[in-house]
Design a protein around this motif. Structure first.
Motif, PDB file in Angstrom:
ATOM      1  N   GLY A 184     -17.535   3.853 -13.019  1.00 38.55           N
ATOM      2  CA  GLY A 184     -16.680   4.989 -12.711  1.00 38.55           C
ATOM      3  C   GLY A 184     -16.714   5.237 -11.214  1.00 38.55           C
ATOM      4  O   GLY A 184     -17.588   4.723 -10.508  1.00 38.55           O
ATOM      5  N   ALA A 185     -15.758   6.018 -10.718  1.00 36.47           N
ATOM      6  CA  ALA A 185     -15.732   6.361  -9.294  1.00 36.47           C
ATOM      7  C   ALA A 185     -15.182   7.767  -9.123  1.00 36.47           C
ATOM      8  O   ALA A 185     -14.293   8.190  -9.869  1.00 36.47           O
ATOM      9  N   ALA A 186     -15.731   8.477  -8.135  1.00 36.92           N
ATOM     10  CA  ALA A 186     -15.265   9.832  -7.829  1.00 36.92           C
ATOM     11  C   ALA A 186     -15.422  10.090  -6.341  1.00 36.92           C
ATOM     12  O   ALA A 186     -16.325   9.560  -5.690  1.00 36.92           O
ATOM     13  N   SER A 187     -14.529  10.917  -5.812  1.00 35.09           N
ATOM     14  CA  SER A 187     -14.639  11.309  -4.399  1.00 35.09           C
ATOM     15  C   SER A 187     -15.775  12.323  -4.262  1.00 35.09           C
ATOM     16  O   SER A 187     -15.931  13.208  -5.090  1.00 35.09           O
ATOM     17  N   VAL A 188     -16.568  12.158  -3.232  1.00 34.63           N
ATOM     18  CA  VAL A 188     -17.647  13.098  -2.937  1.00 34.63           C
ATOM     19  C   VAL A 188     -17.153  14.111  -1.911  1.00 34.63           C
ATOM     20  O   VAL A 188     -17.462  15.294  -1.989  1.00 34.63           O
ATOM     21  N   THR A 189     -16.382  13.615  -0.965  1.00 33.39           N
ATOM     22  CA  THR A 189     -15.764  14.434   0.075  1.00 33.39           C
ATOM     23  C   THR A 189     -14.255  14.263  -0.084  1.00 33.39           C
ATOM     24  O   THR A 189     -13.814  13.412  -0.864  1.00 33.39           O
ATOM     25  N   PRO A 190     -13.462  15.012   0.648  1.00 34.28           N
ATOM     26  CA  PRO A 190     -12.032  14.699   0.633  1.00 34.28           C
ATOM     27  C   PRO A 190     -11.841  13.242   1.090  1.00 34.28           C
ATOM     28  O   PRO A 190     -12.507  12.781   2.018  1.00 34.28           O
ATOM     29  N   VAL A 191     -10.950  12.544   0.407  1.00 35.80           N
ATOM     30  CA  VAL A 191     -10.734  11.115   0.676  1.00 35.80           C
ATOM     31  C   VAL A 191      -9.264  10.861   0.965  1.00 35.80           C
ATOM     32  O   VAL A 191      -8.390  11.375   0.266  1.00 35.80           O
ATOM     33  N   ALA A 238       0.821  -1.221   0.000  1.00 36.35           N
ATOM     34  CA  ALA A 238       0.000   0.000   0.000  1.00 36.35           C
ATOM     35  C   ALA A 238       0.846   1.258   0.000  1.00 36.35           C
ATOM     36  O   ALA A 238       1.969   1.284   0.496  1.00 36.35           O
ATOM     37  N   ARG A 239       0.269   2.308  -0.564  1.00 34.50           N
ATOM     38  CA  ARG A 239       0.821   3.655  -0.411  1.00 34.50           C
ATOM     39  C   ARG A 239      -0.344   4.578  -0.089  1.00 34.50           C
ATOM     40  O   ARG A 239      -1.462   4.386  -0.579  1.00 34.50           O
ATOM     41  N   GLU A 240      -0.087   5.559   0.758  1.00 37.24           N
ATOM     42  CA  GLU A 240      -1.135   6.490   1.172  1.00 37.24           C
ATOM     43  C   GLU A 240      -1.335   7.553   0.101  1.00 37.24           C
ATOM     44  O   GLU A 240      -0.360   8.085  -0.434  1.00 37.24           O
ATOM     45  N   VAL A 241      -2.605   7.840  -0.206  1.00 34.30           N
ATOM     46  CA  VAL A 241      -2.952   8.886  -1.163  1.00 34.30           C
ATOM     47  C   VAL A 241      -4.136   9.673  -0.608  1.00 34.30           C
ATOM     48  O   VAL A 241      -4.819   9.225   0.307  1.00 34.30           O
ATOM     49  N   SER A 242      -4.369  10.846  -1.182  1.00 33.89           N
ATOM     50  CA  SER A 242      -5.553  11.625  -0.831  1.00 33.89           C
ATOM     51  C   SER A 242      -6.092  12.290  -2.091  1.00 33.89           C
ATOM     52  O   SER A 242      -5.353  12.544  -3.047  1.00 33.89           O
ATOM     53  N   PHE A 243      -7.402  12.527  -2.084  1.00 30.20           N
ATOM     54  CA  PHE A 243      -8.096  13.145  -3.209  1.00 30.20           C
ATOM     55  C   PHE A 243      -9.015  14.242  -2.685  1.00 30.20           C
ATOM     56  O   PHE A 243      -9.773  14.010  -1.735  1.00 30.20           O
ATOM     57  N   PRO A 244      -8.995  15.421  -3.300  1.00 27.41           N
ATOM     58  CA  PRO A 244      -9.976  16.443  -2.933  1.00 27.41           C
ATOM     59  C   PRO A 244     -11.384  16.002  -3.362  1.00 27.41           C
ATOM     60  O   PRO A 244     -11.531  15.139  -4.231  1.00 27.41           O
ATOM     61  N   ALA A 245     -12.390  16.607  -2.767  1.00 28.49           N
ATOM     62  CA  ALA A 245     -13.774  16.325  -3.166  1.00 28.49           C
ATOM     63  C   ALA A 245     -13.943  16.589  -4.656  1.00 28.49           C
ATOM     64  O   ALA A 245     -13.358  17.534  -5.202  1.00 28.49           O
ATOM     65  N   GLY A 246     -14.694  15.728  -5.322  1.00 24.59           N
ATOM     66  CA  GLY A 246     -14.983  15.901  -6.742  1.00 24.59           C
ATOM     67  C   GLY A 246     -13.929  15.345  -7.683  1.00 24.59           C
ATOM     68  O   GLY A 246     -14.000  15.567  -8.889  1.00 24.59           O
ATOM     69  N   THR A 247     -12.987  14.575  -7.176  1.00 27.86           N
ATOM     70  CA  THR A 247     -11.917  14.019  -8.013  1.00 27.86           C
ATOM     71  C   THR A 247     -12.332  12.680  -8.600  1.00 27.86           C
ATOM     72  O   THR A 247     -12.671  11.760  -7.842  1.00 27.86           O
ATOM     73  N   PRO A 248     -12.301  12.538  -9.935  1.00 27.75           N
ATOM     74  CA  PRO A 248     -12.558  11.208 -10.510  1.00 27.75           C
ATOM     75  C   PRO A 248     -11.392  10.276 -10.173  1.00 27.75           C
ATOM     76  O   PRO A 248     -10.234  10.646 -10.336  1.00 27.75           O
ATOM     77  N   LEU A 249     -11.697   9.078  -9.684  1.00 27.79           N
ATOM     78  CA  LEU A 249     -10.654   8.079  -9.429  1.00 27.79           C
ATOM     79  C   LEU A 249     -10.424   7.247 -10.678  1.00 27.79           C
ATOM     80  O   LEU A 249      -9.301   6.889 -10.981  1.00 27.79           O
ATOM     81  N   VAL A 258     -25.559   6.976 -10.114  1.00 26.04           N
ATOM     82  CA  VAL A 258     -24.812   6.506  -8.943  1.00 26.04           C
ATOM     83  C   VAL A 258     -25.367   5.148  -8.530  1.00 26.04           C
ATOM     84  O   VAL A 258     -26.566   4.993  -8.294  1.00 26.04           O
ATOM     85  N   LEU A 259     -24.468   4.164  -8.470  1.00 26.02           N
ATOM     86  CA  LEU A 259     -24.855   2.812  -8.071  1.00 26.02           C
ATOM     87  C   LEU A 259     -24.668   2.578  -6.578  1.00 26.02           C
ATOM     88  O   LEU A 259     -25.411   1.819  -5.971  1.00 26.02           O
ATOM     89  N   ASP A 260     -23.634   3.184  -6.008  1.00 22.57           N
ATOM     90  CA  ASP A 260     -23.325   2.903  -4.610  1.00 22.57           C
ATOM     91  C   ASP A 260     -22.450   4.014  -4.047  1.00 22.57           C
ATOM     92  O   ASP A 260     -21.804   4.740  -4.794  1.00 22.57           O
ATOM     93  N   THR A 261     -22.446   4.124  -2.742  1.00 16.07           N
ATOM     94  CA  THR A 261     -21.610   5.074  -2.031  1.00 16.07           C
ATOM     95  C   THR A 261     -20.733   4.290  -1.069  1.00 16.07           C
ATOM     96  O   THR A 261     -21.236   3.457  -0.313  1.00 16.07           O
ATOM     97  N   LEU A 262     -19.429   4.541  -1.136  1.00 25.24           N
ATOM     98  CA  LEU A 262     -18.460   3.792  -0.345  1.00 25.24           C
ATOM     99  C   LEU A 262     -17.797   4.691   0.682  1.00 25.24           C
ATOM    100  O   LEU A 262     -17.625   5.888   0.450  1.00 25.24           O
ATOM    101  N   GLY A 263     -17.408   4.086   1.796  1.00 32.01           N
ATOM    102  CA  GLY A 263     -16.763   4.842   2.862  1.00 32.01           C
ATOM    103  C   GLY A 263     -15.609   4.076   3.477  1.00 32.01           C
ATOM    104  O   GLY A 263     -15.087   3.127   2.880  1.00 32.01           O
ATOM    105  N   THR A 297     -15.734   9.762   1.377  1.00 33.73           N
ATOM    106  CA  THR A 297     -16.803   9.081   0.654  1.00 33.73           C
ATOM    107  C   THR A 297     -16.516   9.088  -0.839  1.00 33.73           C
ATOM    108  O   THR A 297     -16.108  10.110  -1.398  1.00 33.73           O
ATOM    109  N   VAL A 298     -16.773   7.948  -1.479  1.00 31.97           N
ATOM    110  CA  VAL A 298     -16.592   7.767  -2.918  1.00 31.97           C
ATOM    111  C   VAL A 298     -17.894   7.207  -3.489  1.00 31.97           C
ATOM    112  O   VAL A 298     -18.514   6.334  -2.878  1.00 31.97           O
ATOM    113  N   THR A 299     -18.300   7.721  -4.655  1.00 26.18           N
ATOM    114  CA  THR A 299     -19.463   7.130  -5.325  1.00 26.18           C
ATOM    115  C   THR A 299     -19.001   6.301  -6.517  1.00 26.18           C
ATOM    116  O   THR A 299     -17.992   6.597  -7.152  1.00 26.18           O
ATOM    117  N   LEU A 300     -19.773   5.253  -6.795  1.00 27.01           N
ATOM    118  CA  LEU A 300     -19.601   4.445  -8.006  1.00 27.01           C
ATOM    119  C   LEU A 300     -20.752   4.785  -8.933  1.00 27.01           C
ATOM    120  O   LEU A 300     -21.898   4.883  -8.489  1.00 27.01           O
TER     121      LEU A 300
END
Length: 150
Positions: free
Chosen positions: A87-94, A21-32, A63-68, A49-52
């Motif tokens: 597809g997946a994107a961050s909803v909040t900072p992740v 593993a490596r640690e990463v972070s994404f601002p809200a609204g970032t497509p993964l 949106v199919l699902d919300t992940l945490g 939170t990330v949405t699929l």
């Protein structure tokens, strides 16, 4: 709709996986990742939170699902041809742990017990996501007055 609790992984397999593993972070609204793209990595959410979602022609992505926290983001890396099925994107900072898919697949091939554990974990996640997608589609059809059987 919120995802069901993340399936547990055997502690020894989790420890082996976390070595990659490596640690990463994404601002809200970032497509993964985008549906149809190359699935070359995956994540486990630490915070946020990330949405699929899936592309629906003529409509906005559905949106199919919300992940945490604790959830696996992305399973397409595990199955050839390694193309994202959603597809997946961050909803909040992740904050998340990111894994290189080729490295994890190589470790799975070199250590069959680890590979079996990862396969079971990912398989349980796929089953949960399929169930969540089915429920979401039922909600959408009921809201649109579709009324027909799926």
């Amino acid at each position: 709709m919120t995802a069901a609790p993340a399936p547990a992984m055997e502690p020894e397999h989790r420890a082996r996986l976390m070595c990659l593993a490596r640690e990463v972070s994404f601002p809200a609204g970032t497509p993964l990742f985008d549906e149809g793209g190359r699935a070359d990595r995956f994540w486990v959410v630490r915070t946020g939170t990330v949405t699929l979602d899936v592309h629906v022609p003529g409509r906005r992505p559905t949106v199919l699902d919300t992940l945490g926290p604790g959830d696996l983001v992305g399973w397409s890396w595990r199955f050839p041809p390694w193309i994202w099925q959603a597809g997946a994107a961050s909803v909040t900072p992740v904050r998340a742990w990111e894994f290189d898919a080729a490295s994890v697949r190589a470790r799975c091939a070199a250590d069959p017990e680890f590979g079996r554990g990862i396969g079971l974990w990912v398989g349980r996640v796929v089953a949960l996501r399929l169930h969540a997608a089915r429920l979401r589609l039922l909600d959408l059809y009921a809201a649109d007055g579709g009324g027909g059987r799926l």
